[in-house]
Design a protein around this motif. Structure first.
Motif, PDB file in Angstrom:
ATOM      1  N   ARG A   1       0.821  -1.216   0.000  1.00  0.00           N
ATOM      2  CA  ARG A   1       0.000   0.000   0.000  1.00  0.00           C
ATOM      3  C   ARG A   1       0.854   1.264   0.000  1.00  0.00           C
ATOM      4  NH1 ARG A   1      -5.065   0.075   0.866  1.00  0.00           N
ATOM      5  NH2 ARG A   1      -4.871   2.121   1.845  1.00  0.00           N
ATOM      6  N   HIS A   2       2.173   1.121   0.034  1.00  0.00           N
ATOM      7  CA  HIS A   2       3.098   2.277   0.061  1.00  0.00           C
ATOM      8  C   HIS A   2       2.790   3.200   1.233  1.00  0.00           C
ATOM      9  CE1 HIS A   2       4.459   1.020  -3.900  1.00  0.00           C
ATOM     10  NE2 HIS A   2       3.214   1.021  -4.317  1.00  0.00           N
ATOM     11  N   ASP A   3       2.549   2.605   2.396  1.00  0.00           N
ATOM     12  CA  ASP A   3       2.195   3.401   3.572  1.00  0.00           C
ATOM     13  C   ASP A   3       3.340   4.287   4.047  1.00  0.00           C
ATOM     14  OD1 ASP A   3      -0.414   2.535   3.690  1.00  0.00           O
ATOM     15  OD2 ASP A   3       0.024   0.846   5.005  1.00  0.00           O
ATOM     16  N   SER A   4       4.583   3.883   3.775  1.00  0.00           N
ATOM     17  CA  SER A   4       5.707   4.748   4.154  1.00  0.00           C
ATOM     18  C   SER A   4       5.649   6.081   3.413  1.00  0.00           C
ATOM     19  CB  SER A   4       7.036   4.050   3.857  1.00  0.00           C
ATOM     20  OG  SER A   4       7.226   2.951   4.717  1.00  0.00           O
ATOM     21  N   ALA A   5       5.215   6.052   2.137  1.00  0.00           N
ATOM     22  CA  ALA A   5       5.080   7.291   1.359  1.00  0.00           C
ATOM     23  C   ALA A   5       3.963   8.160   1.923  1.00  0.00           C
ATOM     24  CB  ALA A   5       4.820   6.959  -0.107  1.00  0.00           C
ATOM     25  N   VAL A   6       2.863   7.522   2.320  1.00  0.00           N
ATOM     26  CA  VAL A   6       1.745   8.273   2.916  1.00  0.00           C
ATOM     27  C   VAL A   6       2.199   8.948   4.202  1.00  0.00           C
ATOM     28  CG1 VAL A   6      -0.570   8.086   3.908  1.00  0.00           C
ATOM     29  CG2 VAL A   6       0.028   6.739   1.891  1.00  0.00           C
ATOM     30  N   LYS A   7       2.957   8.219   5.008  1.00  0.00           N
ATOM     31  CA  LYS A   7       3.451   8.796   6.257  1.00  0.00           C
ATOM     32  C   LYS A   7       4.425   9.946   5.987  1.00  0.00           C
ATOM     33  CE  LYS A   7       2.731   5.027   9.467  1.00  0.00           C
ATOM     34  NZ  LYS A   7       3.233   4.416  10.713  1.00  0.00           N
ATOM     35  N   LEU A   8       5.213   9.811   4.955  1.00  0.00           N
ATOM     36  CA  LEU A   8       6.154  10.882   4.615  1.00  0.00           C
ATOM     37  C   LEU A   8       5.418  12.157   4.214  1.00  0.00           C
ATOM     38  CD1 LEU A   8       9.102  11.698   4.211  1.00  0.00           C
ATOM     39  CD2 LEU A   8       8.930  10.882   1.855  1.00  0.00           C
ATOM     40  N   ILE A   9       4.351  12.013   3.422  1.00  0.00           N
ATOM     41  CA  ILE A   9       3.563  13.184   3.007  1.00  0.00           C
ATOM     42  C   ILE A   9       2.876  13.816   4.214  1.00  0.00           C
ATOM     43  CG2 ILE A   9       1.601  13.948   1.616  1.00  0.00           C
ATOM     44  CD1 ILE A   9       2.331  11.713  -0.372  1.00  0.00           C
ATOM     45  N   SER A  10       2.331  12.990   5.094  1.00  0.00           N
ATOM     46  CA  SER A  10       1.672  13.527   6.288  1.00  0.00           C
ATOM     47  C   SER A  10       2.690  14.219   7.197  1.00  0.00           C
ATOM     48  CB  SER A  10       0.944  12.415   7.041  1.00  0.00           C
ATOM     49  OG  SER A  10       1.854  11.458   7.556  1.00  0.00           O
ATOM     50  N   THR A  11       3.902  13.709   7.233  1.00  0.00           N
ATOM     51  CA  THR A  11       4.960  14.360   8.018  1.00  0.00           C
ATOM     52  C   THR A  11       5.300  15.722   7.428  1.00  0.00           C
ATOM     53  OG1 THR A  11       5.887  12.215   8.661  1.00  0.00           O
ATOM     54  CG2 THR A  11       7.322  14.128   8.848  1.00  0.00           C
ATOM     55  N   LEU A  12       5.333  15.809   6.110  1.00  0.00           N
ATOM     56  CA  LEU A  12       5.584  17.088   5.448  1.00  0.00           C
ATOM     57  C   LEU A  12       4.504  18.104   5.816  1.00  0.00           C
ATOM     58  CD1 LEU A  12       7.019  18.903   3.389  1.00  0.00           C
ATOM     59  CD2 LEU A  12       5.643  17.819   1.598  1.00  0.00           C
ATOM     60  N   ALA A  13       3.240  17.675   5.772  1.00  0.00           N
ATOM     61  CA  ALA A  13       2.139  18.575   6.141  1.00  0.00           C
ATOM     62  C   ALA A  13       2.260  19.012   7.593  1.00  0.00           C
ATOM     63  CB  ALA A  13       0.802  17.879   5.903  1.00  0.00           C
ATOM     64  N   LEU A  14       2.675  18.092   8.461  1.00  0.00           N
ATOM     65  CA  LEU A  14       2.818  18.424   9.876  1.00  0.00           C
ATOM     66  C   LEU A  14       3.931  19.441  10.090  1.00  0.00           C
ATOM     67  CD1 LEU A  14       1.839  17.753  12.746  1.00  0.00           C
ATOM     68  CD2 LEU A  14       3.610  15.990  12.829  1.00  0.00           C
ATOM     69  N   CYS A  15       5.032  19.304   9.361  1.00  0.00           N
ATOM     70  CA  CYS A  15       6.138  20.253   9.500  1.00  0.00           C
ATOM     71  C   CYS A  15       5.745  21.644   9.004  1.00  0.00           C
ATOM     72  CB  CYS A  15       7.357  19.749   8.728  1.00  0.00           C
ATOM     73  SG  CYS A  15       8.135  18.283   9.449  1.00  0.00           S
ATOM     74  N   VAL A  16       4.978  21.706   7.920  1.00  0.00           N
ATOM     75  CA  VAL A  16       4.557  22.999   7.372  1.00  0.00           C
ATOM     76  C   VAL A  16       3.536  23.670   8.287  1.00  0.00           C
ATOM     77  CG1 VAL A  16       3.363  24.131   5.454  1.00  0.00           C
ATOM     78  CG2 VAL A  16       5.047  22.337   4.991  1.00  0.00           C
ATOM     79  N   HIS A  17       2.603  22.876   8.832  1.00  0.00           N
ATOM     80  CA  HIS A  17       1.513  23.424   9.663  1.00  0.00           C
ATOM     81  C   HIS A  17       1.707  23.041  11.121  1.00  0.00           C
ATOM     82  CE1 HIS A  17      -0.923  24.561   6.094  1.00  0.00           C
ATOM     83  NE2 HIS A  17      -0.399  23.479   5.569  1.00  0.00           N
ATOM     84  N   TRP A  18       2.932  23.084  11.600  1.00  0.00           N
ATOM     85  CA  TRP A  18       3.235  22.648  12.966  1.00  0.00           C
ATOM     86  C   TRP A  18       2.483  23.464  14.014  1.00  0.00           C
ATOM     87  CZ3 TRP A  18       5.136  26.407  16.127  1.00  0.00           C
ATOM     88  CH2 TRP A  18       5.705  27.531  15.518  1.00  0.00           C
ATOM     89  N   PHE A  19       2.099  24.672  13.687  1.00  0.00           N
ATOM     90  CA  PHE A  19       1.426  25.578  14.629  1.00  0.00           C
ATOM     91  C   PHE A  19      -0.061  25.273  14.769  1.00  0.00           C
ATOM     92  CE2 PHE A  19       1.584  27.274  10.364  1.00  0.00           C
ATOM     93  CZ  PHE A  19       0.256  27.561  10.099  1.00  0.00           C
TER      94      PHE A  19
END
Length: 400
Positions: free
Chosen positions: A210-228
């Motif tokens: 399911r390429h879940d590692s890629a999904v987690k990477l994208i969600s991590t990117l969103a979290l870093c951008v919207h950390w606030f």
């Protein structure tokens, strides 16, 4: 679309998805929520949006356009003599004050930008350090010499190249990697318990497929951008849970409903052995183990009705909350566009008929020219009719 606008609209979407999830997590197919989280990630990361008449923002702002098709030419072109008072030069003198005021707030804006960049850098550093640490663990892992594991690799290595290795740095199984994926097993694994092994390996194999590692990477990117934004942290946590729920559901579908109890007991056993959470990895997580077991025991065959309900919910939430307000079509009788050549004062008529400064149009701003009268252009910003106003002609260069 600015960052705060992206974060706000994403937060609204997250609230809606979280509410639906709380009410129907054991009713709808688990993939429903992964699709919805994917839409939320798109909303958070893409600096654009699709306008829609059915958007909730359109319903909340039904009168967006000040200058619409319904207005006749005589009513639409408000007299500039009435709009702009005799002391219009005073208003334009005020523009210099507004510019100076904006310059005064510039340090605050710069400070906010520095704080955001600092937070994003720290967040990224945290995830990157975790990634590097566990990458080192994978690189120092050892091969497994076990007949059952070797047979499993041969049977499941046709679609993806999967390596099964062992490490003394972990306490629970996990999978990692986008290309040449690795399933990492604890060194203390009971290799003789093949019944448990087949569930563990299949669980991690589903993550890889399911390429879940890629999904987690994208969600991590969103979290870093919207950390606030605390709601983005909520989305991140719920997304991790739903990734595991989808994986559990897929494993049970493959082995059949009689495997529910055995699989649930295996989850409990893995949970007892699990150590600290490993980010960007897929593993038998500590998060919401009770929710996973309840979901497994309540799992039923997906019916046509639930699939239709899922499709309707995805479509309805996407159209209503993942789109932006639809601006009414503005009549452009002059068929002219232009570019603001300097920071220009914008004047708008109040409900009482008096005029006031409504803001500034920045230099290089593209505008649509709606009408002209007495040395002024009535302009509108493309894509946002609420930003219309009257600007002096010398501040706008007509596009050829």
């Amino acid at each position: 679309m600015r960052l705060l606008q992206m974060s706000f609209s994403g937060a609204v979407l997250i609230i809606v998805i979280a509410a639906v999830r709380a009410a129907a997590v054991n009713v709808l197919p688990k993939k429903t929520f992964l699709i919805l989280w994917g839409i939320a990630l798109f909303r958070l990361l893409m600096p654009c949006s699709v306008p829609c008449v059915f958007s909730i923002y359109t319903l909340l702002n039904p009168g967006m356009s000040v200058f619409t098709e319904a207005e006749s030419e005589g009513n639409a072109q408000t007299s500039v003599n009435r709009l702009v008072p005799a002391d219009q030069d005073i208003l334009y003198e005020q523009s210099d004050g507004l510019l100076r005021q904006s310059e005064r707030f510039a340090p605050l804006i710069s400070l906010a930008r520095v704080l955001w960049l600092t937070g994003m850098a720290l967040c990224s550093l945290f995830f990157a350090s975790s990634y590097l640490y566990w990458r080192y663990a994978f690189q120092t892992s050892l091969p497994i010499h076990n007949d059952f594991v070797e047979q499993w690799q041969q049977a499941h290595g046709k679609r993806f190249s999967v390596l099964v290795r062992q490490s003394d740095r972990i306490a629970a199984p996990l999978s990692y990697g986008f290309f040449g994926a690795v399933i990492l097993m604890p060194k203390k694994t009971d290799w003789s318990n093949t019944e448990q092994l087949k569930y563990v390996l299949m669980h991690e194999y589903v993550h890889i497929c399911r390429h879940d590692s890629a999904v987690k990477l994208i969600s991590t990117l969103a979290l870093c951008v919207h950390w606030f934004n605390p709601l983005v942290w909520l989305m991140y946590l719920l997304l991790q849970r739903d990734i595991e729920l989808v994986c559990d559901e897929s494993v049970i579908r493959r082995f059949g409903e009689p495997s529910k109890m055995t699989y649930a007991n295996m989850l409990i056993d893995m949970e007892m052995k699990k150590g600290s959470p490993m980010l960007l990895c897929n593993h038998f997580g500590k998060n919401a183990i009770e929710e996973r077991i309840i979901a497994i025991m309540k799992m039923k065959k997906t019916s046509v009705a639930t699939m239709l309900l899922s499709a309707v919910l995805i479509a309805g939430i996407t159209v209503s909350f993942a789109t932006s307000a639809s601006a009414k079509k503005v009549e452009n009788d002059y068929n002219k566009t232009g570019t603001v050549n300097t920071d220009a004062l914008k004047i708008r008529e109040n409900a009482s008929g008096s005029a006031s400064v409504s803001g500034l149009l920045p230099e290089m701003q593209q505008v649509i020219i709606l009408s002209e009268e007495d040395g002024f252009y009535h302009v509108s910003v493309p894509g946002d009719d609420s930003l219309d106003g009257w600007v002096r002609k010398e501040y706008v260069d007509i596009d050829e």
